[in-house]
Write a protein that holds these residues in place. Structure first.
Motif, PDB file in Angstrom:
ATOM      1  N   LEU A 104     -12.649  -4.604   1.033  1.00  0.00           N
ATOM      2  CA  LEU A 104     -11.524  -4.009   1.491  1.00  0.00           C
ATOM      3  C   LEU A 104     -11.034  -3.254   0.243  1.00  0.00           C
ATOM      4  CD1 LEU A 104      -9.753  -7.048   3.352  1.00  0.00           C
ATOM      5  CD2 LEU A 104     -10.790  -5.142   4.243  1.00  0.00           C
ATOM      6  N   ASP A 106      -8.090  -2.181  -2.080  1.00  0.00           N
ATOM      7  CA  ASP A 106      -7.221  -3.069  -3.032  1.00  0.00           C
ATOM      8  C   ASP A 106      -5.745  -3.095  -2.411  1.00  0.00           C
ATOM      9  OD1 ASP A 106      -9.119  -3.708  -5.044  1.00  0.00           O
ATOM     10  OD2 ASP A 106      -8.205  -2.162  -6.258  1.00  0.00           O
ATOM     11  N   VAL A 108      -5.053  -3.125   0.815  1.00  0.00           N
ATOM     12  CA  VAL A 108      -5.258  -3.950   2.109  1.00  0.00           C
ATOM     13  C   VAL A 108      -5.253  -5.500   1.694  1.00  0.00           C
ATOM     14  CG1 VAL A 108      -6.671  -4.255   4.073  1.00  0.00           C
ATOM     15  CG2 VAL A 108      -6.093  -2.034   3.498  1.00  0.00           C
ATOM     16  N   GLU A 109      -6.126  -5.517   0.615  1.00  0.00           N
ATOM     17  CA  GLU A 109      -6.272  -6.941   0.196  1.00  0.00           C
ATOM     18  C   GLU A 109      -4.994  -7.413  -0.401  1.00  0.00           C
ATOM     19  OE1 GLU A 109      -9.284  -9.481  -3.008  1.00  0.00           O
ATOM     20  OE2 GLU A 109      -9.552  -7.456  -2.551  1.00  0.00           O
ATOM     21  N   GLN A 110      -4.318  -6.643  -1.126  1.00  0.00           N
ATOM     22  CA  GLN A 110      -3.016  -7.125  -1.702  1.00  0.00           C
ATOM     23  C   GLN A 110      -2.025  -7.541  -0.409  1.00  0.00           C
ATOM     24  OE1 GLN A 110      -2.280  -8.168  -4.645  1.00  0.00           O
ATOM     25  NE2 GLN A 110      -4.653  -7.597  -5.199  1.00  0.00           N
ATOM     26  N   HIS A 111      -2.099  -6.802   0.624  1.00  0.00           N
ATOM     27  CA  HIS A 111      -1.116  -6.909   1.684  1.00  0.00           C
ATOM     28  C   HIS A 111      -1.402  -8.242   2.317  1.00  0.00           C
ATOM     29  CE1 HIS A 111       1.622  -5.990   4.953  1.00  0.00           C
ATOM     30  NE2 HIS A 111       0.641  -5.989   5.760  1.00  0.00           N
ATOM     31  N   LEU A 112      -2.936  -8.347   2.516  1.00  0.00           N
ATOM     32  CA  LEU A 112      -3.401  -9.533   3.328  1.00  0.00           C
ATOM     33  C   LEU A 112      -2.771 -10.915   2.507  1.00  0.00           C
ATOM     34  CD1 LEU A 112      -6.833  -8.268   4.704  1.00  0.00           C
ATOM     35  CD2 LEU A 112      -4.644  -8.812   6.095  1.00  0.00           C
ATOM     36  N   LEU A 113      -3.156 -10.711   1.417  1.00  0.00           N
ATOM     37  CA  LEU A 113      -2.675 -11.967   0.218  1.00  0.00           C
ATOM     38  C   LEU A 113      -1.185 -12.373   0.360  1.00  0.00           C
ATOM     39  CD1 LEU A 113      -4.921 -11.178  -2.793  1.00  0.00           C
ATOM     40  CD2 LEU A 113      -5.264 -13.040  -1.269  1.00  0.00           C
ATOM     41  N   ARG A 114      -0.259 -11.379   0.454  1.00  0.00           N
ATOM     42  CA  ARG A 114       1.073 -11.363   0.554  1.00  0.00           C
ATOM     43  C   ARG A 114       1.389 -12.065   2.037  1.00  0.00           C
ATOM     44  NH1 ARG A 114       1.496  -6.311  -1.693  1.00  0.00           N
ATOM     45  NH2 ARG A 114       1.636  -5.166   0.062  1.00  0.00           N
ATOM     46  N   ILE A 115       0.579 -11.721   3.138  1.00  0.00           N
ATOM     47  CA  ILE A 115       0.873 -12.295   4.244  1.00  0.00           C
ATOM     48  C   ILE A 115       0.415 -13.823   4.087  1.00  0.00           C
ATOM     49  CG2 ILE A 115      -0.043 -12.355   6.759  1.00  0.00           C
ATOM     50  CD1 ILE A 115      -0.178  -9.542   6.559  1.00  0.00           C
ATOM     51  N   ARG A 116      -0.979 -14.133   3.689  1.00  0.00           N
ATOM     52  CA  ARG A 116      -1.217 -15.426   3.552  1.00  0.00           C
ATOM     53  C   ARG A 116      -0.038 -16.434   2.866  1.00  0.00           C
ATOM     54  NH1 ARG A 116      -6.891 -16.911   0.989  1.00  0.00           N
ATOM     55  NH2 ARG A 116      -5.727 -16.137  -0.790  1.00  0.00           N
ATOM     56  N   ARG A 118       3.054 -15.947   2.482  1.00  0.00           N
ATOM     57  CA  ARG A 118       4.191 -16.106   3.335  1.00  0.00           C
ATOM     58  C   ARG A 118       3.777 -17.059   4.548  1.00  0.00           C
ATOM     59  NH1 ARG A 118       5.461 -10.291   5.007  1.00  0.00           N
ATOM     60  NH2 ARG A 118       5.854 -11.191   6.905  1.00  0.00           N
TER      61      ARG A 118
END
Length: 126
Positions: A104, A106, A108-116, A118
Motif C-alpha cells: 500500500l 505510505d 494509505v497505510e498510515q491512514h489505516l493504522l490511525r483507524i485501527r 481509534r
C-alpha cells in the motif's frame, strides 16, 4: 492417466473406491463429495450402502478439477465453466492470476493504522 497414479496391481480400467482415489490424488474425501455436488459431470457409480466407485474417466475429471482449483487458482465456478467450455480458459486464468499489489502507499497505510488505533481505543473504552 489412472495407471500412472495408481500402483496397486489393478487393471487400468478398474473401478476405484473413494479412499483409493483420494489417497492417490491427495484430496480429502469430504472435498471430493462436495465436488460431486458442484460438478454435474462427476457422477461415480453408487452401490449398496451409498458406496462410491469411480471409473477411470471420473478419476481423470477429478484430477482436472484438482489441477484447476488447487494448482491454477480457479474458483469452483470458474473451473466448472472452464470444464464445460463456457468461458475461454485464457480469460479465467488471466482473471485469477492477476498479481496483488505489492504494498500500500505510505499515506494509505498510515491512514489505516490511525483507524485501527481509534477502533482499539473504542473497544477498550466499551
Amino acid at each position: 492417466m489412472t495407471d500412472s497414479i495408481f500402483n496397486d496391481g489393478k487393471a487400468p480400467d478398474a473401478l476405484r473406491t473413494i479412499g483409493e482415489v483420494t489417497k492417490a490424488l491427495g484430496i480429502r474425501q469430504h472435498v471430493l463429495r462436495y465436488w460431486e455436488e458442484q460438478f454435474p459431470a462427476l457422477q461415480p457409480i453408487k452401490r449398496s450402502g451409498n458406496r462410491r466407485y469411480y471409473r477411470p474417466e471420473d478419476v481423470a475429471l477429478i484430477a482436472g478439477i484438482d489441477r484447476l482449483v488447487n494448482r491454477e487458482g480457479y474458483t469452483l465456478r470458474g473451473a466448472r465453466m472452464a470444464l464445460e467450455g463456457n468461458e475461454p480458459t485464457e480469460i479465467v486464468v488471466a482473471r485469477v492470476a492477476e498479481p496483488a499489489p505489492a504494498a500500500l502507499p505510505d499515506f494509505v497505510e498510515q491512514h489505516l493504522l490511525r483507524i485501527r488505533a481509534r477502533l482499539t481505543d473504542a473497544l477498550a473504552a466499551a
